[in-house]
Design a protein around this motif. Structure first.
Motif, mmCIF file in Angstrom:
data_model
loop_
_atom_site.group_PDB
_atom_site.id
_atom_site.type_symbol
_atom_site.label_atom_id
_atom_site.label_comp_id
_atom_site.label_asym_id
_atom_site.label_seq_id
_atom_site.Cartn_x
_atom_site.Cartn_y
_atom_site.Cartn_z
ATOM 1 N N ASP A 12 40.229 -33.380 -3.856
ATOM 2 C CA ASP A 12 39.446 -34.232 -3.731
ATOM 3 C C ASP A 12 38.461 -35.497 -4.032
ATOM 4 N N GLY A 13 38.694 -35.603 -4.974
ATOM 5 C CA GLY A 13 37.717 -35.970 -6.444
ATOM 6 C C GLY A 13 36.102 -34.871 -6.909
ATOM 7 N N THR A 14 36.704 -33.671 -6.801
ATOM 8 C CA THR A 14 35.667 -32.591 -6.693
ATOM 9 C C THR A 14 35.855 -33.339 -8.758
ATOM 10 N N THR A 15 34.584 -32.868 -9.256
ATOM 11 C CA THR A 15 35.044 -32.488 -10.327
ATOM 12 C C THR A 15 33.290 -31.013 -10.252
ATOM 13 N N ARG A 67 30.148 -33.986 -9.117
ATOM 14 C CA ARG A 67 30.189 -34.161 -7.688
ATOM 15 C C ARG A 67 31.719 -34.486 -7.252
ATOM 16 N N SER A 68 31.622 -34.586 -5.829
ATOM 17 C CA SER A 68 32.529 -34.739 -4.468
ATOM 18 C C SER A 68 32.867 -35.415 -3.610
ATOM 19 N N THR A 69 33.997 -35.742 -2.802
ATOM 20 C CA THR A 69 34.088 -36.327 -2.003
ATOM 21 C C THR A 69 34.926 -35.742 -1.256
ATOM 22 N N ARG A 70 35.217 -34.420 -0.666
ATOM 23 C CA ARG A 70 35.410 -33.339 0.120
ATOM 24 C C ARG A 70 34.794 -33.768 1.124
#
Length: 261
Positions: A12-15, A67-70
């Motif tokens: 989910d775009g998470t770093t 960062r994350s888009t979840r």
């Protein structure tokens, strides 16, 4: 002491960004910051810890450098952020220490990894009865409404409530500014996740020892009566809700003692 900044990629775009300090074969301590804060809150503490410890300081998703888009902002999902770091570092055994919201994350990390997490330490966490035990819909709405209407104003009220008389006003202002800048929608969603977290169920299912270092001027007898038989509560006088930033050497001594317990 050697310090390395690292990252691990989750779905989910998470770093997740984190800092590693200490020898690769040392006993591991994982540090989890509170809501609206970041891993740099632990920089000074790390400098006072025994050199043989391996310290992992984690930025939760959408905090600090992470960062994350979840869409999921529960305590359980934050715990998976921490678990991803432990897996990336091949940690077989560790103590997880969390401040404020990070205390809830520490409990969930222990529940998620019972074979890895040996002890949980909460820094002025778990005892706030309007935040940690799952709130009913009415209570949750009452707490969250000010944040939805005037986030900065509600943030100021929250920080001031955690600042006993005598707290340095400059520190209060610094935390109001820092925490008001938490990225949205993650900031508000994380608060929603916290007030809906079922801490009572989590504590029933957590097998590791749990200690809470609670600011004496803030904790209530009601909280001690409710949770004192499930967690070890130690009251301290080291500053405000952010005492680990105000008193890093004394806090490091508390944590070092827990590592050797």
């Amino acid at each position: 002491m050697n310090k390395e900044n690292r990252e691990v990629v989750r779905p989910d775009g998470t770093t997740i960004h984190y800092t590693v300090t200490g020898p690769a074969d040392g006993p591991v301590m994982a540090l989890v910051h509170g809501w609206g804060c970041d891993r740099r809150d632990f920089d000074a503490i790390t400098g006072f810890l025994p050199r043989h410890l391996r310290v992992l300081a984690v930025d939760l998703a959408e905090h600090g450098d992470s960062r994350s888009t979840r869409d999921v902002w529960t305590m359980e999902e934050f715990a998976r952020d921490v678990a991803a770091v432990l897996e990336a570092e091949s940690v077989g055994s560790c103590v997880v220490i969390g401040h404020s919201l990070g205390g809830a994350v520490a409990v969930e990390t222990g529940r998620l990894l019972p074979g890895v997490v040996t002890r949980i330490v909460a820094l002025d966490a778990l005892h706030y009865l309007s935040l940690f035990p799952a709130q009913d819909e009415c209570a949750a709405d009452a707490l969250l409404h000010p944040f939805r209407e005037d986030f900065a104003g509600a943030m100021r009220g929250m920080v001031e409530a955690g600042s006993p008389p005598g707290t340095d006003p400059a520190l209060v202002d610094a935390y109001i500014e820092k925490m008001s800048a938490v990225r949205q929608p993650a900031g508000l969603s994380a608060l929603e996740g916290l007030v809906s977290w079922d801490m009572d169920a989590a504590l029933r299912e957590t097998t590791q020892p749990i200690v809470v270092f609670a600011v004496r001027a803030i904790i209530t007898q009601e909280a001690i009566d409710r949770y004192g038989d499930r967690v070890r509560i130690e009251t301290i006088e080291l500053g405000s809700h952010h005492f680990h930033v105000e008193s890093p050497e004394a806090t490091a001594a508390l944590l070092a003692a827990e590592m050797s317990a």
